[in-house]
Write a protein that holds these residues in place. Structure first.
Motif, PDB file in Angstrom:
ATOM      1  N   ARG A  61     -37.869  15.450 -22.425  1.00  9.89           N
ATOM      2  CA  ARG A  61     -38.075  14.097 -22.977  1.00  9.89           C
ATOM      3  C   ARG A  61     -38.554  15.398 -24.766  1.00  9.89           C
ATOM      4  N   VAL A  62     -39.311  16.408 -24.109  1.00  4.00           N
ATOM      5  CA  VAL A  62     -39.665  17.105 -25.748  1.00  4.00           C
ATOM      6  C   VAL A  62     -38.519  17.058 -27.228  1.00  4.00           C
ATOM      7  N   ALA A  63     -38.960  17.043 -27.923  1.00  3.34           N
ATOM      8  CA  ALA A  63     -38.019  17.240 -29.422  1.00  3.34           C
ATOM      9  C   ALA A  63     -37.429  18.852 -29.271  1.00  3.34           C
ATOM     10  N   PHE A  64     -38.318  19.726 -29.088  1.00  4.81           N
ATOM     11  CA  PHE A  64     -38.229  20.974 -29.095  1.00  4.81           C
ATOM     12  C   PHE A  64     -37.078  21.745 -27.860  1.00  4.81           C
ATOM     13  N   LEU A  65     -36.583  20.550 -26.787  1.00  6.00           N
ATOM     14  CA  LEU A  65     -35.663  21.146 -26.260  1.00  6.00           C
ATOM     15  C   LEU A  65     -34.063  21.328 -27.201  1.00  6.00           C
TER      16      LEU A  65
END
Length: 671
Positions: free
Chosen positions: A336-340
């Motif tokens: 879920r994290v944006a830095f994915l």
């Protein structure tokens, strides 16, 4: 013993049996049905030469001395040195902490470590034992004697033998023991026969229903040796960590809900139930390509058969495939994290990769950052039902048209299998889904980002594989694994258990996976070309997903209701702990009340369930960790001071995260 005394003893045994059957009929009807007319086969209760009720098996009495005296001696040994399971939590380095919940949990640990010797002495010395599991009942005298000597809140009895349990029903009266637990706000449960996994699941069910803070300390009283009891103890050591896996935190769920809302507003459709569309490719072979070490041995096969199979790539396996000239038909993401986004875009920074993200289809959990999904040719969502965002979609789905598979996490391999099954495919091959490794030097595919010279997180990954476990291998006796890999494998097995019509082959040299058939990649026979594969896949994704009911207007109306319900629920939950606690037992009782309130949300309407998944994880983690940490304090005055400080800090933490939710539910994630 004369004939009259013997007859009187027999009458008392029969009266005890009838009383116990009456209790079972009232409280445990399934057990009552088993034992109401039961006839033992090889073990029973008989009166020995000393006039004691005794177990009789293979023409001899099991207890050489008085069974009650034996139980009392065993109880003394148990109280002096009990076998127990305790909850533990690993903490990040300070420099790696990104979330407030992680910082607060570590601060609890730091205070505990500074104020105590950081050791638990003898947990049986507690004034009240909150959870005791009896492994083997025998005639039950040890249960009776323990509840005489100690205040016990929750009891779980596992008796492997039906004959032995039937004998126990003649010897001790269960109702007073049952009533004592219930009167204290606890529970008395019984499991007879079955498997070691059945015991694990029964304990898991108990923790869910009565509060995971009870995992802080579970005492195990082993009455006798048996193969099944030994297997059960071994299984607890192997997979007991799953009891506390994957609850999630309030902060995580805010991110997931924020991304879900963004994804719906961006127009990414959601996968429907398989019966609502036709999959013309359902019998075509699907290869799920994850990033385990065995992917390397599958590269040549996948490259040679790109026209003959449907390739589904998982997370960081994308680079390993593309660098070898293998273009997946569907890519899967679940973090879920944006830095994915940085991890996904690595393929465009890698030499010798000509394929662009804009050429690929992606299916992701609804929680994935929309910035990731926007980079792909087409993007579709799979609803993560054990998640606030997935429940939000379910609350909008009045027609019940979307699919909500269980067990879609904790790793992207779980998501991939859930996607493939949800789309209606019936023949699946697992590659790179090792869930373990033969060598710690080869923990992922050598072609993946993990082995790039400039990979930033190498130290974190290598640290994560140090806490090794040993499990059964697919093609060898055993392989190494980690708790997260093992939990992921367990959820794969649960998903397959629910979908036995899907044929799954495990080609990896990793962990053995139940409900799959081991098959080496080189043993797969010739495969036919899939005609017009790309157009058929595009057609499948178009027919198999929808945005019906998910308009921006519907989303905004629903989130308004969710915010109001969250406010009310948190006010109620925090009111329970906005008092001063004088003992650990008082705190445990209030945690139990909080857990019941959480379950009321879970069992409520669709909006209530959204709120349940939004907040429940933080309550479970902090309840369990505060309760666990309190056991390290042998000075009861310092324990009380510590507990109240922790509870107050948690209350303030939840209030702060609630404000973050109200302000940021529709904004980009903070990480």
């Amino acid at each position: 013993m004369d004939a009259n005394q013997q007859e009187l003893t027999k009458m008392m045994l029969q009266a005890t049996l009838l009383a116990n059957l009456a209790l079972l009929k009232e409280q445990m009807p399934a057990l009552y049905e088993v034992f109401k007319d039961y006839s033992p086969t090889d073990t029973g209760v008989a009166i020995d030469a000393l006039g004691n009720a005794n177990l009789f098996n293979n023409n001899e009495f099991v207890y050489q001395d008085s069974p009650r005296e034996f139980a009392c001696k065993q109880l003394t040994q148990f109280l002096d040195d009990p076998l127990y399971f305790k909850y533990e939590l690993n903490h990040q380095e300070d420099k790696d902490i990104l979330f407030e919940h992680a910082a607060l949990l570590k601060s609890i640990y730091n205070v505990r470590a500074s104020e105590t010797d950081n050791k638990i002495n003898n947990p049986a010395e507690e004034k009240r034992l909150d959870f005791v599991c009896f492994l083997g009942g025998g005639l039950g005298y040890q249960i009776e004697e323990l509840l005489k000597k100690k205040d016990v809140l929750n009891v779980f009895l596992f008796e492997p033998s039906k004959d032995t349990f039937y004998a126990l029903l003649h010897c001790i009266e269960l109702r007073p023991l049952f009533n004592k637990c219930v009167a204290n706000g606890g529970h008395f449960s019984i499991r007879v026969a079955g498997s070691e996994d059945g015991v694990i699941n029964e304990i898991s069910k108990f923790l869910f229903e009565h509060g995971h803070f009870n995992i802080s300390q579970i005492l195990f009283f082993k009455h006798y040796d048996s193969p099944l009891i030994e297997k059960t103890i071994a299984r607890i050591k192997d997979v007991g960590h799953r009891w506390s896996a994957g609850w999630g935190f309030f902060e995580d769920e805010i991110i997931g809900l924020s991304h879900t809302i963004s994804n719906l507003k961006a127009g990414f459709p959601v996968i429907k139930k398989a019966e609502l569309f036709k999959n013309k490719l359902e019998n075509s072979p699907v290869f799920i390509a994850a990033n385990g070490p065995s992917l390397d041995s599958a590269i040549d096969f996948l490259k040679a058969n790109q026209s003959n199979v449907i390739i589904v790539s998982c997370g960081t396996a994308l680079k390993a495939l593309l660098v070898n000239g293998i273009k997946p038909d569907i890519h899967i993401e679940m973090e879920r994290v944006a830095f994915l986004l940085d991890w996904v875009e690595v393929v465009e920074r890698t030499e010798n990769i000509d394929t662009k993200l804009e050429e690929l289809n992606i299916i992701a959990l609804n929680t994935v950052y929309d910035g990731v999904l926007n980079r792909f040719k087409s993007a579709h969502l799979l609803s993560k039902i054990n998640d606030c965002g997935g429940r939000f979609i379910r609350a909008l789905d009045a027609k019940n048209q979307f699919v909500y598979p269980e067990h879609s996490n904790p790793t992207v391999s779980n998501t991939a299998l859930a996607v493939v099954i949800s789309l209606g495919f019936k023949k699946v091959y697992l590659t790179g889904t090792d869930f373990g490794f033969v060598s710690k030097d080869h923990h992922h595919s050598k072609h993946s980002i993990y082995f790039d010279k400039d990979f930033k997180h190498k130290e974190t990954v290598e640290k994560g594989i140090q806490d090794g476990m040993i499990v059964k291998g697919n093609f060898r006796d055993e392989v190494q694994t980690t708790p997260i890999f093992d939990s992921s494998k367990g959820n794969i097995e649960l998903l397959l258990q629910d979908n036995l019509d899907v044929k799954v082959f495990n080609t990896t040299d990793g962990a053995f996976i139940r409900y799959t058939e081991p098959m080496r990649i080189e043993d797969i026979g010739a495969l036919e070309v899939i005609a017009d594969k790309q157009n058929e896949i595009s057609s499948l994704l178009k027919k198999g997903a929808s945005l019906e009911q998910l308009s921006t207007g519907n989303v905004e109306l629903k989130i308004k209701k969710i915010k109001n319900t969250t406010k009310y629920a948190l006010e109620q939950l925090l009111s329970y702990t906005s008092v001063y606690f004088k003992t650990r037992e008082e705190l445990a009782d209030v945690f139990s009340i909080q857990n019941k309130s959480l379950l009321t949300l879970r069992n409520g309407n669709d909006d209530d369930r959204v709120v349940y998944w939004l907040i429940q994880g933080s309550f479970r983690y902090f309840q369990a960790y505060i309760m666990t940490s309190s056991y390290y304090y042998h000075d009861l005055d310092k324990r009380v001071e510590f507990m109240n400080a922790c509870v107050e800090a948690f209350n303030e933490h939840i209030k702060g995260i609630y404000l973050e939710f109200i302000q940021n539910y529709n904004k980009p994630a903070k990480v």
